[in-house]
Design a protein around this motif. Structure first.
Motif, mmCIF file in Angstrom:
data_model
loop_
_atom_site.group_PDB
_atom_site.id
_atom_site.type_symbol
_atom_site.label_atom_id
_atom_site.label_comp_id
_atom_site.label_asym_id
_atom_site.label_seq_id
_atom_site.Cartn_x
_atom_site.Cartn_y
_atom_site.Cartn_z
ATOM 1 N N PRO A 271 -0.053 -5.603 -2.466
ATOM 2 C CA PRO A 271 1.150 -4.797 -2.230
ATOM 3 C C PRO A 271 0.907 -3.648 -1.251
ATOM 4 N N GLU A 272 -0.308 -3.099 -1.271
ATOM 5 C CA GLU A 272 -0.619 -1.993 -0.340
ATOM 6 C C GLU A 272 -0.498 -2.452 1.116
ATOM 7 N N GLN A 273 -0.912 -3.692 1.373
ATOM 8 C CA GLN A 273 -0.848 -4.204 2.734
ATOM 9 C C GLN A 273 0.586 -4.339 3.211
ATOM 10 N N LEU A 274 1.451 -4.849 2.331
ATOM 11 C CA LEU A 274 2.847 -4.990 2.703
ATOM 12 C C LEU A 274 3.505 -3.628 2.870
ATOM 13 N N LEU A 275 3.276 -2.716 1.923
ATOM 14 C CA LEU A 275 3.930 -1.409 1.994
ATOM 15 C C LEU A 275 3.507 -0.623 3.237
ATOM 16 N N THR A 276 2.244 -0.744 3.627
ATOM 17 C CA THR A 276 1.795 -0.077 4.846
ATOM 18 C C THR A 276 2.545 -0.597 6.054
ATOM 19 N N ALA A 277 2.717 -1.916 6.133
ATOM 20 C CA ALA A 277 3.422 -2.518 7.260
ATOM 21 C C ALA A 277 4.889 -2.130 7.274
ATOM 22 N N VAL A 278 5.502 -2.118 6.111
ATOM 23 C CA VAL A 278 6.944 -1.885 6.022
ATOM 24 C C VAL A 278 7.311 -0.412 6.221
ATOM 25 N N LEU A 279 6.604 0.471 5.541
ATOM 26 C CA LEU A 279 7.008 1.878 5.549
ATOM 27 C C LEU A 279 6.470 2.639 6.741
ATOM 28 N N ASP A 280 5.413 2.134 7.373
ATOM 29 C CA ASP A 280 4.886 2.806 8.566
ATOM 30 C C ASP A 280 5.365 2.167 9.846
ATOM 31 N N GLY A 281 6.176 1.103 9.720
ATOM 32 C CA GLY A 281 6.571 0.324 10.902
ATOM 33 C C GLY A 281 7.492 1.093 11.842
#
Length: 281
Positions: A271-281
């Motif tokens: 989940p950390e990998q997805l959240l980093t991509a989504v929220l920092d995009g």
């Protein structure tokens, strides 16, 4: 940025178990998390009640269960009344969530398709069937297929066989019931090899490539090639997923585009990998 997630329907003070890991990852990264009552929103159509625990003054990304486009628009309006703005506005959600919204920009990269608008009648179905002509096709509606009912409600061996094709269409409509969305969509069947790959796009950039949620153990191959023109086709869509599959001739094809807020994360992606991509995009 704030993350919105559904509440547990049994214990409303808790995050729905399916999204608990993503909510925990967001909180660990210092991102505010707020709860949304999905049953009130999607089931009862009470958007105001659904967002009553969401604070104002933020830009938000939703990660939750699928919403119809009209329900999403009501969701956005209720949040706006509280001073919170969804990063994906309703018109962009509809474009990403419903096939007619994205098909024209991806034509040539995805199987030929024809669709109807309105209730699932045989007359409407035959309209789409005649547009395809003949040969095998895959049936769906604007937002969903039933590939787990492949032979009874998804795959049509030959659309020229009107009665046999309608038997599939009728069964599809029965299974979708009140959740039937938009109209029938017939997509020309293309033979694919291997598992699908899910790509995650934020602000027109591919931020993450993962397995498909249906086959989480089958990771993307090293020779994956994004179809030429795909980046341009998703321009203007804040957060979407694009599912790809390799056709038998080796070409990578677009199987599906969906709004990323309601696209499932495969279990093999932290989940950390997805959240980093989504929220920092």
């Amino acid at each position: 940025m704030m993350l919105l997630v559904p509440v547990d329907p049994v214990v409303p003070r808790r995050v729905d178990a399916h999204f608990a890991n993503e909510a925990a990852a967001a909180r660990a990264a210092g991102v505010a998390v707020a709860l949304v009552d999905h049953d009130a929103l999607a089931g009862r159509g009470d958007a105001g009640r659904a967002v009553e625990r969401v604070p104002g003054g933020a830009t938000a990304v939703y990660r939750g269960w699928m919403l119809g486009s009209d329900r999403y628009a009501a969701f956005a309006a209720a949040l706006a009344e509280r001073g919170t703005t969804l990063r994906t506005p309703p018109e962009a959600y509809r474009r990403g969530h419903e096939l007619p919204g994205w098909y024209d920009t991806l034509e040539g990269l995805t199987p030929e398709s024809a669709w109807t608008s309105g209730p699932p009648t045989r007359a409407a179905f035959d309209t789409a069937r005649r547009a395809i002509g003949d040969g095998p096709a895959v049936l769906r509606d604007y937002s969903k297929s039933l590939k787990h009912y492949w032979h009874e409600a998804a795959y049509i061996p030959d659309v020229a066989d009107a009665d046999a094709a309608w038997a599939v269409g009728e069964r599809f409509a029965q299974l979708r019931g009140d959740e039937f969305t938009g109209g029938f969509v017939l997509r020309r069947f293309e033979p694919f090899t291997g598992a699908e790959v899910r790509t995650w796009w934020v602000g027109g950039r591919c931020r993450l490539v993962t397995a498909h949620p249906d086959t989480p153990e089958q990771l993307p191959p090293g020779d994956l090639e994004l179809p030429p023109g795909l980046a341009g086709a998703v321009t203007g869509l804040p957060f979407v997923t694009v599912d790809l599959a390799r056709r038998a001739d080796g070409a990578w094809r677009v199987v599906e585009l969906g709004d990323g807020q309601v696209s499932d994360r495969p279990a093999s992606t932290p989940p950390e990998q997805l959240l980093t991509a989504v929220l920092d995009g």
